[in-house]
Design a protein around this motif. Sequence first.
Motif, PDB file in Angstrom:
ATOM      1  N   UNK A 197       0.837  -1.258  -0.020  1.00 25.55           N
ATOM      2  CA  UNK A 197      -0.080  -0.124   0.066  1.00 25.55           C
ATOM      3  C   UNK A 197       0.829   1.297   0.330  1.00 25.55           C
ATOM      4  N   UNK A 198       1.857   1.194   0.842  1.00 25.24           N
ATOM      5  CA  UNK A 198       2.578   2.317   1.170  1.00 25.24           C
ATOM      6  C   UNK A 198       3.454   2.670  -0.138  1.00 25.24           C
ATOM      7  N   UNK A 199       3.976   1.787  -0.968  1.00 31.69           N
ATOM      8  CA  UNK A 199       5.009   2.016  -1.814  1.00 31.69           C
ATOM      9  C   UNK A 199       4.135   1.987  -3.261  1.00 31.69           C
ATOM     10  N   UNK A 200       2.661   1.995  -3.165  1.00 32.50           N
ATOM     11  CA  UNK A 200       1.981   1.846  -4.135  1.00 32.50           C
ATOM     12  C   UNK A 200       2.297   0.957  -5.301  1.00 32.50           C
ATOM     13  N   UNK A 201       2.543  -0.396  -4.919  1.00 36.53           N
ATOM     14  CA  UNK A 201       3.041  -1.281  -5.717  1.00 36.53           C
ATOM     15  C   UNK A 201       2.020  -2.024  -6.516  1.00 36.53           C
ATOM     16  N   UNK A 202       0.728  -2.158  -6.041  1.00 34.46           N
ATOM     17  CA  UNK A 202      -0.439  -2.600  -6.667  1.00 34.46           C
ATOM     18  C   UNK A 202      -1.690  -2.194  -6.187  1.00 34.46           C
ATOM     19  N   UNK A 203      -2.612  -1.897  -7.076  1.00 31.03           N
ATOM     20  CA  UNK A 203      -4.075  -1.462  -6.340  1.00 31.03           C
ATOM     21  C   UNK A 203      -4.637  -2.303  -5.390  1.00 31.03           C
ATOM     22  N   UNK A 204      -4.922  -1.954  -3.975  1.00 31.81           N
ATOM     23  CA  UNK A 204      -5.140  -2.798  -3.152  1.00 31.81           C
ATOM     24  C   UNK A 204      -6.548  -3.431  -3.368  1.00 31.81           C
ATOM     25  N   UNK A 205      -7.571  -2.718  -4.117  1.00 33.26           N
ATOM     26  CA  UNK A 205      -8.699  -3.120  -4.264  1.00 33.26           C
ATOM     27  C   UNK A 205      -8.742  -4.474  -5.096  1.00 33.26           C
ATOM     28  N   UNK A 206      -7.763  -4.388  -6.187  1.00 33.37           N
ATOM     29  CA  UNK A 206      -7.549  -5.677  -6.962  1.00 33.37           C
ATOM     30  C   UNK A 206      -6.788  -6.679  -6.099  1.00 33.37           C
ATOM     31  N   UNK A 207      -6.181  -6.575  -5.117  1.00 32.44           N
ATOM     32  CA  UNK A 207      -5.385  -7.591  -4.365  1.00 32.44           C
ATOM     33  C   UNK A 207      -6.487  -8.346  -3.516  1.00 32.44           C
ATOM     34  N   UNK A 208      -7.378  -7.486  -2.790  1.00 28.25           N
ATOM     35  CA  UNK A 208      -8.590  -7.998  -2.197  1.00 28.25           C
ATOM     36  C   UNK A 208      -9.293  -8.739  -3.131  1.00 28.25           C
ATOM     37  N   UNK A 209      -9.591  -8.199  -4.230  1.00 31.53           N
ATOM     38  CA  UNK A 209     -10.420  -8.880  -5.254  1.00 31.53           C
ATOM     39  C   UNK A 209      -9.926 -10.404  -5.356  1.00 31.53           C
ATOM     40  N   UNK A 210      -8.548 -10.497  -5.445  1.00 27.88           N
ATOM     41  CA  UNK A 210      -7.931 -11.908  -5.881  1.00 27.88           C
ATOM     42  C   UNK A 210      -8.022 -12.790  -4.792  1.00 27.88           C
ATOM     43  N   UNK A 211      -7.694 -12.086  -3.459  1.00 29.26           N
ATOM     44  CA  UNK A 211      -7.945 -12.887  -2.313  1.00 29.26           C
ATOM     45  C   UNK A 211      -9.075 -13.682  -2.286  1.00 29.26           C
ATOM     46  N   UNK A 212     -10.235 -12.714  -2.314  1.00 27.51           N
ATOM     47  CA  UNK A 212     -11.625 -13.509  -1.965  1.00 27.51           C
ATOM     48  C   UNK A 212     -12.047 -14.497  -3.243  1.00 27.51           C
ATOM     49  N   UNK A 213     -11.585 -14.095  -4.439  1.00 32.04           N
ATOM     50  CA  UNK A 213     -11.922 -14.930  -5.613  1.00 32.04           C
ATOM     51  C   UNK A 213     -11.033 -16.240  -5.684  1.00 32.04           C
ATOM     52  N   UNK A 214     -10.000 -16.132  -5.114  1.00 38.60           N
ATOM     53  CA  UNK A 214      -9.117 -17.394  -5.297  1.00 38.60           C
ATOM     54  C   UNK A 214      -9.217 -18.298  -4.050  1.00 38.60           C
ATOM     55  N   UNK A 215      -9.567 -17.813  -2.833  1.00 42.44           N
ATOM     56  CA  UNK A 215      -9.632 -18.424  -1.610  1.00 42.44           C
ATOM     57  C   UNK A 215     -11.066 -18.683  -1.064  1.00 42.44           C
ATOM     58  N   UNK A 216     -11.179 -19.637  -0.146  1.00 43.86           N
ATOM     59  CA  UNK A 216     -12.637 -19.743   0.458  1.00 43.86           C
ATOM     60  C   UNK A 216     -12.488 -18.728   1.615  1.00 43.86           C
ATOM     61  N   UNK A 217     -13.404 -18.090   1.964  1.00 46.16           N
ATOM     62  CA  UNK A 217     -13.547 -16.595   2.646  1.00 46.16           C
ATOM     63  C   UNK A 217     -13.174 -17.172   4.050  1.00 46.16           C
TER      64      UNK A 217
END
Length: 397
Positions: free
Chosen positions: A332-352
Amino acid sequence: MNQKQSENNMFDYIICGGGMSGLSLAYQISLSKVSDKKILIIDPERKTKNDRTWAFWEKIDNPFDQILFKKWQSVKIVDSHKKEKIYDLGEYSYKLLRGIDFYNFVNNHLDKFPNIIFCLDKVNNIQENTDNVEVETVNYGKFSAQYVFDSTFKLNLEDKKNHNLLQHFKGLVIETKENLFEKDIPDMMNFGVPQKDAECRFMYVLPFTKNRAIIEFTVFSEKLLSEKEYDESLFEYLKKDLKLTDYKILEEEFGIIPMSDTETQYIVSNRIIRIGTAGGATNPATGYTFSNTQKKLKKIVSTLEKGQNNFKKESFWQKRHLIYASTLLNVIKENRHPMAEVFDQLFAKNPISQVFKFLDGETTLWEEIKIMWSTPKVKFGMAFLNVISKKLKNSFL
């Protein structure tokens, strides 16, 4: 001193801070084998206002389940492309507890114990001696105890060696004419709102009834927004996403939670223990504090019941989840990747339930590897190496 007067200034336990963590500890002690111990709670005021709302997931009961305002077995998550998905939480529940209900319940309960005394004052200094700890207050002088549990210690969030972000939010409790929330499923995270720079922004909607809910706008960033920016995002969401024009605002709330990997000194000594955010109960990656606090306090009370003073520190291996949190904060701090997309992938690829388990620090190494593999590998790999490099460098300074 307050409603109850002390015969002298000596106690078994002193709790510095009468907020959620301090009151929770007093409550848990009152139900334990050491319920007869003489306890002093020091805070400038007794909490009587609905100043916050705690929403959290759990798979076990906690001491305050009987006063939950709401509990859900399913939640909705909306990704950054506005795609909705409803998740069955399985063994987990998503819970909502209002501050006023918590304060009223705990205060009424503690008032029944003549050995638990409130001192309405501010802590000025905490000093450990050979056989006790002295707590100095602004107006009432010094008190001593065998143990002091401190939630008033302020973390240094200006240290550039660490990742120090903020989770800040503004919420509105609204009432609508139509039954807009008929499905009674909370939007736990809605990332389909405009994102900005390195920030992570989302809405959550927690329905209380069919026509009443709290709508909250949350941001992960280094700096706060202006009041106008919070309002603009909230009212735009109400108008464009919920299609609302006729509603009443019943309550407002605003909060700031530190998201920091600054290492906390949970056990200051055998006699001084920090609790709540001061004791590392706030999850650096999510800002969740309530359920973590209850777990830590349960261990403290268990130690007291055994008549021991060896409050156990976490091992290096147990602290590995702090490395994962630091990695997320670095992204987040270094703006490496949009965090909204990170959470998208976390929930899409893993059981909640697996995501919850990971964020609670309860996963095995193999489960953690699978979770991390579902994130943008190169970006998170760079962040991980940067975190390790900084920690090694700081350890030699």
